[in-house]
Design a protein around this motif. Structure first.
Motif, mmCIF file in Angstrom:
data_model
loop_
_atom_site.group_PDB
_atom_site.id
_atom_site.type_symbol
_atom_site.label_atom_id
_atom_site.label_comp_id
_atom_site.label_asym_id
_atom_site.label_seq_id
_atom_site.Cartn_x
_atom_site.Cartn_y
_atom_site.Cartn_z
ATOM 1 N N PHE A 71 30.684 85.112 15.443
ATOM 2 C CA PHE A 71 30.944 84.497 14.146
ATOM 3 C C PHE A 71 32.455 84.384 13.920
ATOM 4 N N CYS A 130 21.925 86.178 13.964
ATOM 5 C CA CYS A 130 22.768 85.529 12.961
ATOM 6 C C CYS A 130 23.335 84.194 13.431
ATOM 7 N N TYR A 131 24.597 84.153 13.835
ATOM 8 C CA TYR A 131 25.276 82.902 14.189
ATOM 9 C C TYR A 131 24.574 82.169 15.321
ATOM 10 N N ARG A 155 22.659 78.834 14.675
ATOM 11 C CA ARG A 155 23.316 77.542 14.531
ATOM 12 C C ARG A 155 23.285 76.718 15.816
ATOM 13 N N THR A 190 28.324 80.843 3.398
ATOM 14 C CA THR A 190 27.433 80.177 4.352
ATOM 15 C C THR A 190 25.965 80.272 3.953
#
Length: 322
Positions: A158, A195-196, A199, A225
């Motif tokens: 991130f 998490c990230y 994306r 975000t």
């Protein structure tokens, strides 16, 4: 067992497709249920534990045990903890709270004993991990016998910069993982990201094409975000691949140095939110149903309409610089 997929994205795409049907229309109509849904996919209830983590690791682990016990009492066969559930989130905390992945480590031992005692699959959110002199953001997965069946190290770190709002760079402290993770359970194959990772759609696509019925993402999106993309990304990964997606967040603590968005969410293979909550501590439940996936995949036949003759090999476009 668990599988770490180290092949490139497009190598993964070109692997044998367990859902690819015959070109015969009659075959598709007579066998769509068996072909469009992974053969090992079974119905189950999942519980997402939205914990409020503190600076006290022992208290965090004790709280996780209590909440998982409640989720199991309410029928959950699989439970998910948030990103960095045993510590505060932030570069300044990772080294202090980091553990090695071994049976004597506090978090390993706690998750192992919970899974074995309660006979439940535990997707252990993530913890700061110390390995070979490096720090990772790492998830452990245990089966109902207490066996470690999966390890996922966050692949995409991130590193973001929102002018005037926030700047954060995990890469200042953490090292990225270098492989995908798919775990095999009695309810089917599950893909895992942190998490990230959500994306980057390639992870979910490769997982779906290799027989996964669900992607699980422990994540700690923030107040910038989160409102923008938390639900949007979960729905996108689900509808792109006609799979279930579960995203588990920490609860929000406004007194902490990092403010999580919360809103743990489960999305169905049609992109519709099945269950969600607000920013407070709690548990999100959802019943995961293969028949729903079969119905969606029959209605919108992505798995019979993929044009791998066109995009089996995808390369970066050469830009016209004139």
């Amino acid at each position: 067992m668990f599988t770490n997929v180290t092949t490139s994205f497009w190598q993964g795409i070109r692997k044998t497709n367990p859902f690819l049907l015959s070109k015969s229309f009659s075959y598709r109509m007579n066998h769509f249920n068996a072909s469009l849904v992974p053969k090992d996919f079974r119905p189950f209830r999942i519980g997402l534990i939205q914990l409020a983590s503190t600076s006290n690791k022992d208290e965090n682990l004790k709280n996780a045990r209590s909440q998982i016990s409640e989720a199991v009492q309410n029928g959950s066969k699989m439970v998910v903890l948030p990103e960095c559930f045993n510590s505060p989130y932030g570069n300044q905390y990772f080294n202090e709270y980091a553990e090695t992945i071994e049976k004597t480590s506090p978090t390993y031992n706690t998750l192992h004993s919970i899974a074995k005692e309660l006979k439940v699959y535990v997707f252990g959110g993530s913890i700061p991990e110390r390995k070979d002199g490096e720090l990772y953001n790492t998830s452990m997965v245990f089966n109902p016998y207490g066996d470690l069946i999966g390890i996922h190290r966050k692949i995409h770190l991130f590193d973001v910069d929102f002018p005037g709002k926030m700047t954060f760079r995990e890469s200042e402290t953490l090292k990225s993982g270098n492989s995908m993770t798919i775990v095999e359970t009695e309810f089917g194959k599950i893909g895992l990201g942190i998490c990230y990772d959500i994306r980057f759609p390639e992870l979910a696509t490769v997982a779906a094409r290799n027989g996964c019925s669900m992607m699980i993402y422990p994540g700690a999106f923030n107040l910038t975000t989160g409102p923008l993309h938390w639900e949007l990304l979960a729905r996108a990964r689900a509808v792109d691949n006609q799979i279930y997606v579960a995203s588990c967040s920490p609860a929000r603590d406004v007194s902490a140095t990092y403010h999580a968005w919360g809103h743990s969410t489960v999305v169905g293979p049609d992109g519709v939110v099945l269950s969600t909550m607000d920013e407070k501590p709690g548990i999100v439940y959802a019943d995961i149903d293969p028949e729903k996936m079969a119905s969606i995949r029959k209605s919108i036949s992505l798995y019979t309409q993929r044009r791998f003759d066109i995009y089996s090999e995808t390369k970066p476009l050469k830009l016209n610089e004139n």
